[in-house]
Design a protein around this motif. Sequence first.
Motif, short mmCIF file in Angstrom:
data_model
loop_
_atom_site.label_atom_id
_atom_site.label_comp_id
_atom_site.label_asym_id
_atom_site.label_seq_id
_atom_site.Cartn_x
_atom_site.Cartn_y
_atom_site.Cartn_z
N ALA A 7 0.81 -1.22 0.00
CA ALA A 7 0.00 0.00 0.00
C ALA A 7 0.85 1.27 0.00
CB ALA A 7 -0.94 0.00 1.21
N GLN A 8 2.10 1.18 0.43
CA GLN A 8 2.99 2.34 0.45
C GLN A 8 3.85 2.44 -0.81
OE1 GLN A 8 2.81 0.23 3.43
NE2 GLN A 8 1.12 1.64 3.87
N GLY A 9 3.68 1.53 -1.75
CA GLY A 9 4.44 1.58 -2.98
C GLY A 9 5.78 0.89 -2.95
N PHE A 10 6.03 0.10 -1.90
CA PHE A 10 7.27 -0.67 -1.82
C PHE A 10 7.06 -2.06 -2.42
CE2 PHE A 10 7.64 2.20 1.90
CZ PHE A 10 8.83 2.85 1.55
N ILE A 11 8.13 -2.63 -2.97
CA ILE A 11 8.05 -3.97 -3.55
C ILE A 11 7.79 -4.99 -2.45
CG2 ILE A 11 9.33 -5.77 -4.79
CD1 ILE A 11 10.87 -3.52 -6.20
N GLU A 12 6.76 -5.80 -2.64
CA GLU A 12 6.43 -6.83 -1.67
C GLU A 12 7.43 -7.98 -1.77
OE1 GLU A 12 1.62 -6.62 -1.23
OE2 GLU A 12 2.42 -7.66 -3.00
N ARG A 13 7.73 -8.59 -0.64
CA ARG A 13 8.63 -9.74 -0.66
C ARG A 13 7.91 -10.94 -1.25
NH1 ARG A 13 12.39 -11.63 4.45
NH2 ARG A 13 14.16 -12.33 3.17
N GLU A 14 8.61 -11.62 -2.15
CA GLU A 14 8.03 -12.79 -2.81
C GLU A 14 8.25 -14.06 -2.00
OE1 GLU A 14 8.72 -11.56 -7.47
OE2 GLU A 14 10.01 -13.05 -6.55
N GLY A 15 7.36 -15.01 -2.20
CA GLY A 15 7.57 -16.37 -1.72
C GLY A 15 7.34 -16.57 -0.24
N SER A 16 7.17 -17.83 0.12
CA SER A 16 7.06 -18.25 1.51
C SER A 16 7.23 -19.76 1.56
CB SER A 16 5.69 -17.87 2.09
OG SER A 16 4.66 -18.66 1.51
N LEU A 17 7.61 -20.26 2.71
CA LEU A 17 7.73 -21.72 2.85
C LEU A 17 6.37 -22.38 2.70
CD1 LEU A 17 10.32 -22.05 5.76
CD2 LEU A 17 10.71 -22.16 3.29
N GLY A 18 5.32 -21.68 3.08
CA GLY A 18 3.99 -22.24 2.94
C GLY A 18 3.55 -22.41 1.50
N ALA A 19 4.20 -21.67 0.58
CA ALA A 19 3.84 -21.77 -0.83
C ALA A 19 4.57 -22.90 -1.56
CB ALA A 19 4.12 -20.45 -1.55
N VAL A 20 5.54 -23.53 -0.90
CA VAL A 20 6.29 -24.62 -1.54
C VAL A 20 5.34 -25.79 -1.82
CG1 VAL A 20 8.14 -26.31 -1.23
CG2 VAL A 20 8.44 -23.95 -0.43
N GLY A 21 5.32 -26.25 -3.06
CA GLY A 21 4.44 -27.34 -3.45
C GLY A 21 4.80 -28.65 -2.77
N PRO A 22 3.85 -29.55 -2.61
CA PRO A 22 4.11 -30.81 -1.90
C PRO A 22 5.22 -31.64 -2.52
CG PRO A 22 1.98 -30.87 -3.05
CD PRO A 22 2.45 -29.45 -3.08
N GLU A 23 5.38 -31.56 -3.85
CA GLU A 23 6.42 -32.35 -4.51
C GLU A 23 7.82 -31.88 -4.12
OE1 GLU A 23 2.88 -31.87 -7.32
OE2 GLU A 23 4.12 -30.57 -6.03
#
Length: 267
Positions: free
Chosen positions: A8-24
């Motif tokens: 919301a402040q115009g800064f680049i959001e940090r990408e990725g998270s361990l929770g987004a890692v696919g099960p494979e």
Amino acid sequence: MEHKGLDAQGFIEREGSLGAVGPEFRPVVALARSRIGEAYGRRLHSAYLYGSVPRGTARPGRSDLDLLLALHEEPTGTDRGTAGELAQELDAHDPAVDGVGILLFGKERLLSDAERYDLGWFLACLCTPLLGADLAEHLPRYRPDERLARETNGDLAGMLPRWRDQVAEAAGPAEYRTLARRYARHLVRTGLTLVMPRWGGWTSDLDRSAEVFGRYYPERAGQLREAAAVALDPVADPAVLHGYTEDLGPWLAAEYARVLGVKAARG
């Protein structure tokens, strides 16, 4: 409204998270966490994932696993040898990954003023913490401005002679594919950062990067779309590599220098 990867402040959001890692990919990520700690012990400050795996867009058997390790001291030759052996071990262990890359840096370099808008930005915005205390806590927030664009990818011209040598020395289809994927990724991301200040956003998605670039350079849009496709499905065609080193690459480097300037020299 188009999402541009900003908060919301115009800064680049940090990408990725361990929770987004696919099960494979979770087993190889767990193994990486364990083996990195064993291999580097107290020399390790922190470890990070980056790329498609922590973004949740990796494809089993087609995507590579990318890691960045921050050491308390500058890496030694032994440290780099350990990283090479570890990369081979992880790659051989799990067919879900197609190659493993490990970057090694000393923490002081990652936090240095010289790297604030290059490696520092990379760690703070594109890397997902895996082990240890997060160095991003000591780095600023980043906007998609000209300074960031210049300091991230404003050195393409200096890379091209090395690329040409690597193509000339490549021995067979496997090496051609490796180089094609590496160069294509770099060119697409350079194309995106060239227009990033005008667009006012950030994305790591290669197809979207090519699409955004094409809004500003329609005459080169097809080349960047093709490069995005090669980055995902690399080809063993020397002619493609020649096109990168002798046409698209030199044009991008010259346009970057004209529009944004060149990356500051490192000491």
